[in-house]
Structures are given as C-alpha cells and as structure tokens.
Motif scaffolding. Sequence first.
Motif, PDB file in Angstrom:
ATOM      1  N   PRO A 135       0.835  -1.206   0.000  1.00 19.21           N
ATOM      2  CA  PRO A 135       0.000   0.000   0.000  1.00 19.21           C
ATOM      3  C   PRO A 135       0.866   1.249   0.000  1.00 19.21           C
ATOM      4  CG  PRO A 135       0.029  -0.995   2.177  1.00 19.21           C
ATOM      5  CD  PRO A 135       0.795  -1.914   1.278  1.00 19.21           C
ATOM      6  N   GLY A 136       0.253   2.380  -0.350  1.00 19.17           N
ATOM      7  CA  GLY A 136       0.995   3.639  -0.322  1.00 19.17           C
ATOM      8  C   GLY A 136       0.972   4.249   1.074  1.00 19.17           C
ATOM      9  N   LYS A 137       1.770   5.330   1.253  1.00 14.87           N
ATOM     10  CA  LYS A 137       1.780   6.029   2.544  1.00 14.87           C
ATOM     11  C   LYS A 137       0.944   7.287   2.452  1.00 14.87           C
ATOM     12  CE  LYS A 137       6.425   5.079   4.239  1.00 14.87           C
ATOM     13  NZ  LYS A 137       7.333   5.277   3.121  1.00 14.87           N
ATOM     14  N   LYS A 171      -8.996  12.649  -2.079  1.00 13.70           N
ATOM     15  CA  LYS A 171      -8.778  11.865  -0.866  1.00 13.70           C
ATOM     16  C   LYS A 171      -9.563  10.576  -1.029  1.00 13.70           C
ATOM     17  CE  LYS A 171      -8.706  13.844   3.604  1.00 13.70           C
ATOM     18  NZ  LYS A 171      -9.431  14.394   4.765  1.00 13.70           N
ATOM     19  N   ILE A 172      -8.879   9.522  -1.443  1.00 13.85           N
ATOM     20  CA  ILE A 172      -9.613   8.275  -1.701  1.00 13.85           C
ATOM     21  C   ILE A 172      -9.100   7.159  -0.792  1.00 13.85           C
ATOM     22  CG2 ILE A 172     -10.540   6.726  -3.476  1.00 13.85           C
ATOM     23  CD1 ILE A 172      -9.936   8.820  -5.569  1.00 13.85           C
ATOM     24  N   ASP A 173      -8.042   6.462  -1.178  1.00 14.23           N
ATOM     25  CA  ASP A 173      -7.624   5.318  -0.369  1.00 14.23           C
ATOM     26  C   ASP A 173      -6.199   4.931  -0.735  1.00 14.23           C
ATOM     27  OD1 ASP A 173      -7.287   2.980   0.971  1.00 14.23           O
ATOM     28  OD2 ASP A 173      -8.824   1.846  -0.128  1.00 14.23           O
ATOM     29  N   MET A 174      -5.247   5.226   0.182  1.00 17.38           N
ATOM     30  CA  MET A 174      -3.843   4.921  -0.108  1.00 17.38           C
ATOM     31  C   MET A 174      -3.567   3.420  -0.098  1.00 17.38           C
ATOM     32  SD  MET A 174      -2.389   7.617  -1.065  1.00 17.38           S
ATOM     33  CE  MET A 174      -0.658   7.150  -1.163  1.00 17.38           C
ATOM     34  N   ALA A 175      -4.543   2.630   0.347  1.00 14.21           N
ATOM     35  CA  ALA A 175      -4.337   1.176   0.379  1.00 14.21           C
ATOM     36  C   ALA A 175      -5.091   0.484  -0.747  1.00 14.21           C
ATOM     37  CB  ALA A 175      -4.789   0.623   1.726  1.00 14.21           C
ATOM     38  N   SER A 176      -5.702   1.269  -1.620  1.00 16.29           N
ATOM     39  CA  SER A 176      -6.477   0.648  -2.706  1.00 16.29           C
ATOM     40  C   SER A 176      -5.570  -0.239  -3.554  1.00 16.29           C
ATOM     41  CB  SER A 176      -7.082   1.735  -3.598  1.00 16.29           C
ATOM     42  OG  SER A 176      -7.588   1.137  -4.777  1.00 16.29           O
ATOM     43  N   ARG A 182      -5.032   5.812  -5.303  1.00 15.50           N
ATOM     44  CA  ARG A 182      -4.270   6.216  -4.108  1.00 15.50           C
ATOM     45  C   ARG A 182      -4.071   7.737  -4.112  1.00 15.50           C
ATOM     46  NH1 ARG A 182       0.010   1.123  -3.989  1.00 15.50           N
ATOM     47  NH2 ARG A 182      -1.613  -0.476  -3.814  1.00 15.50           N
ATOM     48  N   ASP A 183      -5.077   8.419  -3.670  1.00 14.13           N
ATOM     49  CA  ASP A 183      -5.063   9.886  -3.572  1.00 14.13           C
ATOM     50  C   ASP A 183      -4.438  10.557  -4.803  1.00 14.13           C
ATOM     51  OD1 ASP A 183      -6.148   9.273  -1.152  1.00 14.13           O
ATOM     52  OD2 ASP A 183      -4.595  10.252   0.069  1.00 14.13           O
ATOM     53  N   PRO A 184      -5.022  10.323  -5.968  1.00 21.08           N
ATOM     54  CA  PRO A 184      -4.416  10.858  -7.190  1.00 21.08           C
ATOM     55  C   PRO A 184      -4.405  12.384  -7.220  1.00 21.08           C
ATOM     56  CG  PRO A 184      -6.648  10.094  -7.623  1.00 21.08           C
ATOM     57  CD  PRO A 184      -6.296   9.626  -6.234  1.00 21.08           C
ATOM     58  N   VAL A 185      -3.393  12.925  -7.864  1.00 25.08           N
ATOM     59  CA  VAL A 185      -3.304  14.377  -8.058  1.00 25.08           C
ATOM     60  C   VAL A 185      -4.407  14.778  -9.036  1.00 25.08           C
ATOM     61  CG1 VAL A 185      -1.867  16.250  -8.990  1.00 25.08           C
ATOM     62  CG2 VAL A 185      -0.819  14.399  -7.649  1.00 25.08           C
ATOM     63  N   ILE A 186      -5.174  15.804  -8.699  1.00 21.83           N
ATOM     64  CA  ILE A 186      -6.208  16.247  -9.639  1.00 21.83           C
ATOM     65  C   ILE A 186      -5.969  17.672 -10.153  1.00 21.83           C
ATOM     66  CG2 ILE A 186      -7.939  14.590  -8.808  1.00 21.83           C
ATOM     67  CD1 ILE A 186      -9.269  16.782  -7.236  1.00 21.83           C
ATOM     68  N   TYR A 187      -5.103  18.422  -9.512  1.00 25.97           N
ATOM     69  CA  TYR A 187      -4.695  19.751 -10.006  1.00 25.97           C
ATOM     70  C   TYR A 187      -3.225  19.949  -9.755  1.00 25.97           C
ATOM     71  CZ  TYR A 187      -8.784  22.401 -11.503  1.00 25.97           C
ATOM     72  OH  TYR A 187      -9.837  22.876 -12.225  1.00 25.97           O
ATOM     73  N   ARG A 188      -2.574  20.586 -10.698  1.00 28.72           N
ATOM     74  CA  ARG A 188      -1.157  20.909 -10.485  1.00 28.72           C
ATOM     75  C   ARG A 188      -0.931  22.379 -10.820  1.00 28.72           C
ATOM     76  NH1 ARG A 188       1.185  19.012 -16.154  1.00 28.72           N
ATOM     77  NH2 ARG A 188      -0.760  19.363 -17.281  1.00 28.72           N
ATOM     78  N   ARG A 233     -10.891   3.521 -14.818  1.00 29.27           N
ATOM     79  CA  ARG A 233     -12.357   3.609 -14.734  1.00 29.27           C
ATOM     80  C   ARG A 233     -12.858   3.814 -13.298  1.00 29.27           C
ATOM     81  NH1 ARG A 233     -15.539  -1.209 -15.468  1.00 29.27           N
ATOM     82  NH2 ARG A 233     -14.052  -1.714 -17.123  1.00 29.27           N
ATOM     83  N   PRO A 234     -12.265   3.130 -12.291  1.00 33.76           N
ATOM     84  CA  PRO A 234     -12.740   3.374 -10.923  1.00 33.76           C
ATOM     85  C   PRO A 234     -12.645   4.851 -10.536  1.00 33.76           C
ATOM     86  CG  PRO A 234     -11.376   1.416 -10.985  1.00 33.76           C
ATOM     87  CD  PRO A 234     -11.264   2.057 -12.351  1.00 33.76           C
ATOM     88  N   LEU A 235     -11.603   5.531 -11.005  1.00 32.35           N
ATOM     89  CA  LEU A 235     -11.457   6.951 -10.698  1.00 32.35           C
ATOM     90  C   LEU A 235     -12.497   7.774 -11.470  1.00 32.35           C
ATOM     91  CD1 LEU A 235     -10.050   9.295  -9.344  1.00 32.35           C
ATOM     92  CD2 LEU A 235      -8.181   9.116 -11.014  1.00 32.35           C
TER      93      LEU A 235
END
Length: 543
Positions: A135-137, A171-176, A182-188, A233-235
Amino acid sequence: MVEATNFIEQIINSELESGVCNEVHTRFPPEPNGYLHIGHAKSLCINFGVKEKYNGKCNLFFDDTNPSKEKTEFVDAIKEDIKWLGFKWDEERYASDFFENIFEFAVKLIKDGKAFVCDMSPEEISKNRGSLTEPGKESPYRNRSVEENLDLFYKMREGAFEDGAKCLRAKIDMASPNINMRDPVIYRILRQTHHRTGDKWCIYPMYDYAHPICDYLQGVTHSLCTLEFEDHRPLYDWVGIELGFSPKPRQIEFARLNVTNLVMSKRYLKKLVETGEVDGWDDPRMPTLTGLRRRGIPAEALKDFCSRIGVCKANSEVQISYLEACVREYLNANADRAMGVLKPLKVTISNYPEGKIEQLDFEINPNEEVKRTRKINFAKTIYIDEDDFSLNPPPKYFRLKKDGMVRLKSAYIIKCDDVVTDENGKVIELICSYIPESKSGADVSGLKVKGVIQWVCENDAVDVEIRKYGHLLLDEQYPGQDFAERMNKDSVTVFKGKVEPEIMQGDEDKAYQLMRTGYFKRLNVGGKPVISEIVSLKDNFNK
Ligand code: ATP
Ligand code: MG
C-alpha cells in the motif's frame, strides 16, 4: 432496437432496453499534441459509428489539459483529418471550455472533505504511492481542514506558489489495490501559456479528473476509450459519484488497433519527423491520417478496414497486408487504368510508318458495367518496361523475348526481330515488327499470344520520377523488438519512368492503376510532380 454487431452495441442495447439511458451521445477525445494516425481512425469509426447507428450525437472533444504539448496547429490538422474521413461532429468542445466548472467541482470536493492540498513534490508523491504489492503512505497534509484547503487552493489559482510546490489531491484510499485510486493528483501548478486560455490559469486539472466532468457537462452517455484506461475507470466513476452526476456517463474500453510494420506511437512518429527519417507528418509512408491521405489511401477503404477488423476487447495486431488488401479491393473497383513504365526500354516498330500517329481505344476500367474508353496514341517508337523483355528467358516466359511475340495492351501484337545492346551487353533497344491484323478489339490475325504488356508512346509519354514504397518498419524478429532496430532504411525506391500524359493532368489526388505495376497518384514533392505508389498490385508474373 438496432442489431448489435459488437460488445459495445450490446451494452448500449441493454441499457436502452432497461431504461438506464434513453439516448446515445459519444465523443472523440484527441489531445491536440500531434497528428491523428490510423489507430485514431478506429476510434473515430467506433464513436461516429455508434452515433449513426443510434441516431445519437458525437462531439469532437479536444482534451487540452496539458498546455505544454498542445498547439492550435494540431487542432486544425485533426479537424481536417476527421472531415476527410467524412465524419461530422455535433459540437466542437474543449476541456478548456470547462476550466471554470472543473475548478468549481474541485472546490465542492474540498468542501465535502474529498480533496486536499498537498505540499509534497511530484517525486515524493510517486515515491510514497506504494506498489502493486504494497500500500501507499498517506500524505502528512491529508488531514488539513476544509478551510485551510480552500484557502490554499484559491491561492494556488492566484499564483501564490511556485510550479510544483503544491497540488490538489483526491482523498480516496492509499491502500487501494488500484494505484490510480491512491489519492491521485487532480490539479497541479503549471505556469504555461495555454493555446486557448493564454495565461489565465496557472493551475491545470489532470486528465483523469477532468475527463468525467467534461463528458458529463457535454451530455456524453458513453465514453468510449482504449483498454489502457480500464484501470482508470474506478477513478472516472469515483468523480461521477462524488460530484453527484446524474445520469452518470459510462466508460467502456475497447482494444487499441495495432498494425504490423506500422509505428503507432505518437511519440515515436514525432521522433521520425524530428530526426528527418521521414519528410514530415504527411510523408506518404507515415501511418498518420494526413500521410495516408497524401499517399492516396481512399477514406472509404480505411473505413472499410476499420469495420472489417471489428471492435474487440483484447489487444491484438492486425497484419498490414489486410489493410493493403482493403485498399486494393477499393481501388480495383474504382481507379481508372493508365499505362506507365518504371524502367523504359525503347522499342522501334520497323514496319510501322514513320510519322504516323494512330488513336486507339483504351478501356478506362474493366470492372465498370458501362464500358468507357479514352484515346491513346500509338506510333513507331514506344517504350515497354525493361522487365518485360528477357535475353535468357526461363521456360514458360510469356513476355517478350528474341523472336517471340507479345500483345501490347489495347494495341497490336509485336514480334521482336532484333536486339540492340551497348558496349556492356546491356539491352538498350528492341527492333520489332507489328502485326497489322492483330489490333485489339478487331484481331483477325489468328495468332495466339499469351502475354499482354503495358507500354507508352514516345510522342506523348512524360518523363517522371516514380516512387515505390516499402514499409517503414521491417518485420519483427522477436516479440517486442524496439522500433529503432526495425527501421527500414530502404523504404523508398525511385525510378526514372515514363507515364501516359493522362496521369500528369487533372486532380493530383486521383488514383490510377498503372497496369501490371500498382496503384499510383501524383504527389507534389518540393514543387515537382512525382508519381507515387498507393499500394502494390498482385503481380501475375511472380519473380
Ligand atoms: P498519446 O500518445 O498522446 O497518449 P493517443 O494515441 O492516446 O496519444 P489521444 O489523442 O489521447 O491519442 O487519443 C484520442 C482517442 O483515440 C482516445 O480515445 C484513444 O483511446 C484513441 N486511440 C489512440 N490510439 C488508438 C489506437 N491505436 N487504436 C484505437 N484507438 C486509439
Ligand atoms: Mg492519450
């Protein structure tokens, strides 16, 4: 209800039946960062095919969320290519049309506690993402308050921070098990002038987040894309659910088109252009739509190819010979015939009157129900192809040989009486006689001659460069061999040929079958006309 011919249509049918949806709206979503290629033709055929079949809509949607690579030049070229294929989009939309909405939706996510501003660098984020087995941190900034997140996000937009100093993450799930969740970046933050919005924005949304929003705002019901997006697709669905989209667009994935001997990656095509291995995006050897069009591949043949390979769910590679067969089939039915020789060999007809020019009937296309003919000139000096004469013919050689006979297409039977060679023994001229009673269409000679060859008349034949092509990529020697190792360094063969004047006049894009040679069209190469191969012909005379 329409009859479904593939799995996408089956899904749509069942949704229409159950009332999940009651109209069908697709979109073709190119990123304007390069030219379309034959793979995009498949996607176009699927998206516009669904529109036509269900009497629905299909938008042209430019995914322009990545300003560093996008240009108006590509937007214009993409539109030209789609028009060439004969597809008409309903609306032309851009992700950038929706930047304000996409921003507001991000604010909503923050207010709902579903997104946070993160100060980690892109490198740190990817280092903490975990792997397929781990999983991610969680980010130390994950639990910032809504107020702080809102404040920071507005400041991001105002330009208070350096590029890359902060980003907005879902903010989704770092253990997905799915890393995309895992908490993907949506804006940069990115200070880059956008080809449409200029410098209005210094933050840009990420594709995975922006795409479902743009689909929804356009009223897209079915977001059709290639298999590599399956894991995304889940995202796509998460965004739709969290933002309360109703009806929620549905993403369906299909297999990418891959064709043997063709480079299909935009990145690699770009490299070919930049290193000068090809003469630009529209080089006739390129699998880009602009290249295929300039090559003379008929749009109808390309669409026919896409429809015959069908839509499937598993990636596979289609033989390039299959594409070529579709092109050949179309041109065989539709291309006018003409004559030309790649390697001219002079033929003097000794018993034909000096100065006489006879007009003969030449059939324009033998496949047409109503026969059409045009006039061609015949005279004492003509040219045949060097390859249609042999000094040392093998058995069953039906072309011309010393003391042998052959029929000149639409003209007469000739007999080779003498051969003129140069000091190296190379044949440079044939002295022949013609049989006056053997005129095509009125042959009373009683002679049985098996070979028929093409020729051109000295009086009006045009000297011209003729180009034939090999594939850009050689066959794969082992699976996954790198493109760079497979480059065909010999993909153009140039001949100093002669052709009938017919092909040098009129529409540059008109395709001709040069009899027994292949399908060709005229091409403007640096202001000079060249006769350029569209596709080869299956030769009756195997070499
Ligand atoms: P990039 O190399 O920039 O990722 P791309 O080839 O994915 O480019 P896009 O402009 O993103 O091109 O693609 C537009 C649409 O065409 C997408 O829906 C994509 O899935 C589809 N598409 C791209 N390549 C193929 C292919 N080889 N076969 C079928 N569809 C394709
Ligand atoms: Mg892409």
